[in-house]
Design a protein around this motif. Structure first.
Motif, mmCIF file in Angstrom:
data_model
loop_
_atom_site.group_PDB
_atom_site.id
_atom_site.type_symbol
_atom_site.label_atom_id
_atom_site.label_comp_id
_atom_site.label_asym_id
_atom_site.label_seq_id
_atom_site.Cartn_x
_atom_site.Cartn_y
_atom_site.Cartn_z
ATOM 1 N N MET A 175 1.801 -19.147 0.040
ATOM 2 C CA MET A 175 3.357 -17.520 0.264
ATOM 3 C C MET A 175 2.950 -17.232 -1.361
ATOM 4 S SD MET A 175 4.981 -17.641 2.663
ATOM 5 C CE MET A 175 5.772 -15.866 2.382
ATOM 6 N N LYS A 176 3.000 -18.112 -2.881
ATOM 7 C CA LYS A 176 2.642 -16.961 -3.598
ATOM 8 C C LYS A 176 1.023 -16.072 -3.315
ATOM 9 C CE LYS A 176 2.853 -15.036 -7.592
ATOM 10 N NZ LYS A 176 3.855 -14.520 -7.616
ATOM 11 N N ARG A 177 0.395 -16.992 -2.681
ATOM 12 C CA ARG A 177 -0.717 -15.281 -2.220
ATOM 13 C C ARG A 177 -0.518 -14.797 -1.593
ATOM 14 N NH1 ARG A 177 -7.159 -17.526 -1.337
ATOM 15 N NH2 ARG A 177 -6.453 -17.816 -3.315
ATOM 16 N N ALA A 178 0.476 -14.429 -0.170
ATOM 17 C CA ALA A 178 1.052 -14.349 0.457
ATOM 18 C C ALA A 178 2.329 -12.588 0.262
ATOM 19 C CB ALA A 178 1.889 -14.898 1.071
ATOM 20 N N GLN A 179 2.955 -13.215 -1.218
ATOM 21 C CA GLN A 179 3.863 -12.118 -1.299
ATOM 22 C C GLN A 179 2.623 -11.536 -3.035
ATOM 23 O OE1 GLN A 179 6.285 -14.208 -3.715
ATOM 24 N NE2 GLN A 179 7.263 -13.962 -2.313
ATOM 25 N N GLU A 180 1.152 -11.965 -2.779
ATOM 26 C CA GLU A 180 0.549 -11.334 -3.662
ATOM 27 C C GLU A 180 0.166 -10.498 -2.999
ATOM 28 O OE1 GLU A 180 -0.960 -9.899 -7.348
ATOM 29 O OE2 GLU A 180 0.753 -11.278 -6.852
ATOM 30 N N MET A 181 -0.092 -11.166 -2.075
ATOM 31 C CA MET A 181 -0.917 -9.831 -0.639
ATOM 32 C C MET A 181 -0.108 -8.574 -0.311
ATOM 33 S SD MET A 181 -4.176 -9.804 0.200
ATOM 34 C CE MET A 181 -4.346 -9.305 1.734
ATOM 35 N N SER A 182 1.692 -8.837 -0.164
ATOM 36 C CA SER A 182 2.478 -7.654 0.234
ATOM 37 C C SER A 182 2.369 -6.344 -0.837
ATOM 38 C CB SER A 182 3.786 -8.603 0.362
ATOM 39 O OG SER A 182 4.204 -8.689 -0.340
ATOM 40 N N ILE A 183 1.926 -7.067 -1.780
ATOM 41 C CA ILE A 183 1.876 -6.248 -2.853
ATOM 42 C C ILE A 183 0.967 -5.908 -3.304
ATOM 43 C CG2 ILE A 183 2.220 -5.900 -5.555
ATOM 44 C CD1 ILE A 183 3.383 -8.426 -6.027
ATOM 45 N N VAL A 184 -0.130 -5.938 -2.787
ATOM 46 C CA VAL A 184 -1.409 -4.865 -3.023
ATOM 47 C C VAL A 184 -1.571 -3.928 -2.019
ATOM 48 C CG1 VAL A 184 -3.784 -5.181 -2.999
ATOM 49 C CG2 VAL A 184 -3.038 -7.150 -3.851
ATOM 50 N N VAL A 185 -0.917 -4.264 -0.809
ATOM 51 C CA VAL A 185 -0.437 -4.094 0.514
ATOM 52 C C VAL A 185 0.136 -2.142 -0.053
ATOM 53 C CG1 VAL A 185 0.322 -3.478 2.778
ATOM 54 C CG2 VAL A 185 -1.484 -4.987 1.997
ATOM 55 N N LEU A 186 0.762 -2.737 -0.736
ATOM 56 C CA LEU A 186 2.360 -1.434 -0.333
ATOM 57 C C LEU A 186 1.250 -1.105 -2.181
ATOM 58 C CD1 LEU A 186 4.662 -0.188 -0.069
ATOM 59 C CD2 LEU A 186 5.553 -1.544 -1.565
ATOM 60 N N LEU A 187 0.722 -1.462 -2.981
ATOM 61 C CA LEU A 187 0.218 -0.672 -3.661
ATOM 62 C C LEU A 187 -1.022 0.188 -3.717
ATOM 63 C CD1 LEU A 187 -0.501 -2.984 -6.447
ATOM 64 C CD2 LEU A 187 1.071 -1.178 -6.900
ATOM 65 N N VAL A 188 -2.221 -0.520 -2.428
ATOM 66 C CA VAL A 188 -3.051 0.738 -2.057
ATOM 67 C C VAL A 188 -2.630 1.831 -0.877
ATOM 68 C CG1 VAL A 188 -4.525 0.249 0.063
ATOM 69 C CG2 VAL A 188 -4.380 -1.225 -1.701
ATOM 70 N N SER A 189 -1.127 1.556 -0.436
ATOM 71 C CA SER A 189 -0.999 2.292 0.399
ATOM 72 C C SER A 189 -0.305 4.165 -0.323
ATOM 73 C CB SER A 189 -0.013 1.959 1.875
ATOM 74 O OG SER A 189 1.605 1.122 0.702
ATOM 75 N N LEU A 190 0.555 3.450 -1.332
ATOM 76 C CA LEU A 190 0.529 4.354 -2.978
ATOM 77 C C LEU A 190 -0.384 4.818 -3.287
ATOM 78 C CD1 LEU A 190 3.280 2.232 -4.838
ATOM 79 C CD2 LEU A 190 3.984 4.042 -2.658
ATOM 80 N N LEU A 191 -0.818 4.237 -3.638
ATOM 81 C CA LEU A 191 -2.512 5.025 -4.392
ATOM 82 C C LEU A 191 -3.193 5.657 -2.903
ATOM 83 C CD1 LEU A 191 -4.464 2.324 -6.015
ATOM 84 C CD2 LEU A 191 -3.641 3.825 -7.066
ATOM 85 N N LEU A 192 -3.332 5.682 -2.059
ATOM 86 C CA LEU A 192 -3.497 6.730 -1.138
ATOM 87 C C LEU A 192 -2.986 7.704 -1.349
ATOM 88 C CD1 LEU A 192 -4.806 3.803 1.383
ATOM 89 C CD2 LEU A 192 -6.763 5.677 0.228
ATOM 90 N N SER A 193 -1.918 7.803 -1.279
ATOM 91 C CA SER A 193 -0.588 8.727 -0.368
ATOM 92 C C SER A 193 -1.524 9.121 -1.883
ATOM 93 C CB SER A 193 0.855 8.493 -0.711
ATOM 94 O OG SER A 193 0.892 7.495 -1.603
ATOM 95 N N PHE A 194 -1.716 9.134 -3.000
ATOM 96 C CA PHE A 194 -1.787 10.122 -3.897
ATOM 97 C C PHE A 194 -3.046 11.203 -4.116
ATOM 98 C CE2 PHE A 194 1.454 7.575 -5.664
ATOM 99 C CZ PHE A 194 2.646 8.137 -5.490
ATOM 100 N N HIS A 195 -4.298 10.738 -2.873
ATOM 101 C CA HIS A 195 -5.565 11.083 -3.315
ATOM 102 C C HIS A 195 -6.228 11.531 -4.866
ATOM 103 C CE1 HIS A 195 -3.584 12.926 0.517
ATOM 104 N NE2 HIS A 195 -3.109 13.306 -0.106
ATOM 105 N N ILE A 196 -6.061 10.282 -5.403
ATOM 106 C CA ILE A 196 -6.228 9.873 -7.015
ATOM 107 C C ILE A 196 -7.728 10.793 -7.630
ATOM 108 C CG2 ILE A 196 -4.690 8.655 -7.963
ATOM 109 C CD1 ILE A 196 -7.180 6.721 -7.605
ATOM 110 N N SER A 197 -8.487 10.034 -6.740
ATOM 111 C CA SER A 197 -9.587 10.989 -6.779
ATOM 112 C C SER A 197 -9.569 12.736 -6.254
ATOM 113 C CB SER A 197 -11.029 9.898 -5.460
ATOM 114 O OG SER A 197 -10.704 9.990 -5.159
ATOM 115 N N GLU A 198 -9.798 12.951 -5.898
ATOM 116 C CA GLU A 198 -9.700 14.008 -5.711
ATOM 117 C C GLU A 198 -9.703 15.252 -6.558
ATOM 118 O OE1 GLU A 198 -7.938 15.473 -1.620
ATOM 119 O OE2 GLU A 198 -8.502 13.514 -1.048
#
Ligand code: NAG
Ligand code: NAG
Ligand code: NAG
Ligand code: NAG
Ligand code: NAG
Length: 333
Positions: free
Chosen positions: A1-24
């Motif tokens: 369950m800890k892993r599932a929670q960690e995954m959900s944080i990661v998924v949300l973080l990645v979607s946030l990151l993608l929305s900022f086009h950081i590399s461009e």
């Protein structure tokens, strides 16, 4: 369950990151955010931490480690983990990072002090995690202001005082975990009416006491862990929710008749060990696809229901009751 929670944080973080086009493109840090970050550094950098080694006032703060900016140069993420050279406290200046969407401070053993109430200003914050540090003091009752909050983890610190009732207010909150602290008092009455569809509520390993609000049974919670507290009274109404997937009430003082409790079909985890629960095990228990069960150390009596799985579990998980009998315990007389 800890892993599932960690995954959900990661998924949300990645979607946030993608929305900022950081590399461009290269963003230029907003002066207000740079000022706030430098105040944060001043309060947390009492030991020349490598985390802050490139936080140079002369450079663009969007290129500093542990931060991410949006295209307007506003800091949207501030994340530090696994650093024991971060020494000090979280500055109230964190409230001036008005565009912050993710704030995670995790595994920083020398981070002390309390959560500044200035976090009330972070109306865009989606992820707020303060886990496995040495922070203390009360959890500020400011959550009515944190309208964007989706995931809140204030876990394994030394937070004390009561649980703020405003935690029921953020309308997008999905995960709420306050386990492993020194919280006292009741589960707030407002926890019967979350404004959001909360799916996971974990309050285990605290000093919570008193009865739990009856309306909590109407919430659509899937994972509920209230274990290792001093909670008392009836909890049978919690099983009335069809959404319930995994529930742990172990090591409390709950006292109710289990005989006629109507268990949800989708239940896979049931732990009611070390309480004062009486009556018999509901017949239906034999029909569920349980992956884990522990009903030991209660006042239960009567024949363990037969059916799909119960016989496969260890007898210890049914032991130390008043007079439970039948497989996996010895036959009834
Ligand atoms: C801080 O650390 C850096 C390298 O990590 C070092 O060059 C510098 O001398 C240190 N400063 C102090 C005051 O210890
Ligand atoms: C930071 O924490 C570590 C591990 O808990 C400890 O060994 C170390 O002495 C601490 N450092 C400072 C400067 O307090
Ligand atoms: C919890 O709080 C009590 C008093 O309120 C205190 O005696 C105890 O040391 C605290 N425990 C921790 C782990 O902080
Ligand atoms: C909660 O879920 C229901 C559907 O199960 C949905 O209609 C409702 O809009 C959701 N509420 C929130 C606040 O997301
Ligand atoms: C249910 O939750 C407990 C702890 O809260 C965990 O140990 C167990 O693995 C969970 N069971 C399932 C099936 O997720």
């Amino acid at each position: 369950m800890k892993r599932a929670q960690e995954m959900s944080i990661v998924v949300l973080l990645v979607s946030l990151l993608l929305s900022f086009h950081i590399s461009e493109c290269s963003f230029v840090c907003h002066p207000k955010d740079k000022k706030a970050l430098l105040e944060i550094k001043a309060d947390m950098n009492n030991n020349n931490a490598s985390t802050f080694s490139n936080w140079n006032p002369e450079t663009d703060c969007c290129f500093w480690s542990n931060t991410v900016c949006d295209e307007n140069g506003r800091v949207v993420m501030f994340i530090i983990n696994d650093a024991d050279d971060v020494v000090g406290r979280l500055s109230p200046a964190v409230g001036d990072l008005r565009y912050l969407q993710a704030l995670r401070l995790w595994n920083l053993p020398n981070l002390t002090g309390s959560i500044p109430s200035t976090i009330a200003k972070l109306t865009r914050l989606q992820i707020f995690e303060i886990t496995s540090n040495n922070m203390d003091g009360p959890i500020p009752d400011v959550f009515g202001h944190l309208k964007s909050l989706q995931q809140l983890f204030l876990v394994s610190n030394k937070f004390s005082g009561s649980i703020p009732s405003s935690l029921s207010l953020p309308s997008k909150l999905v995960y709420l975990e306050l386990s492993g602290n020194n919280l006292t008092g009741p589960v707030p009455a407002t926890f019967g009416s979350f404004k959001s569809n909360l799916t996971s509520l974990k309050l285990y390993d605290n000093q919570l006491s008193g009865p739990i609000p009856k309306a909590l049974g109407a919430a659509k919670i899937q994972t509920l862990d209230l274990s290792n507290n001093h909670l008392s009274g009836d909890a049978s109404f919690l099983f009335g929710s069809d959404f319930l997937y995994n529930i742990s009430l172990s090591n409390n003082k709950f006292k109710f008749d289990f005989s006629n409790v109507d268990l949800p079909q989708g239940l896979v985890g049931l732990n009611i060990a070390h309480n004062k629960i009486y009556g018999s095990l509901p017949k239906q228990l034999g029909q569920l696809s349980l992956q884990s069960i522990d009903v030991s150390y209660n006042n239960l009596c009567g024949k363990i229901p037969t059916g799909r799985r119960l016989k496969m579990f260890s007898s210890a998980l049914f032991s130390h009751n008043k007079c439970l009998c039948g497989v996996p315990l010895p036959a009834c007389k």
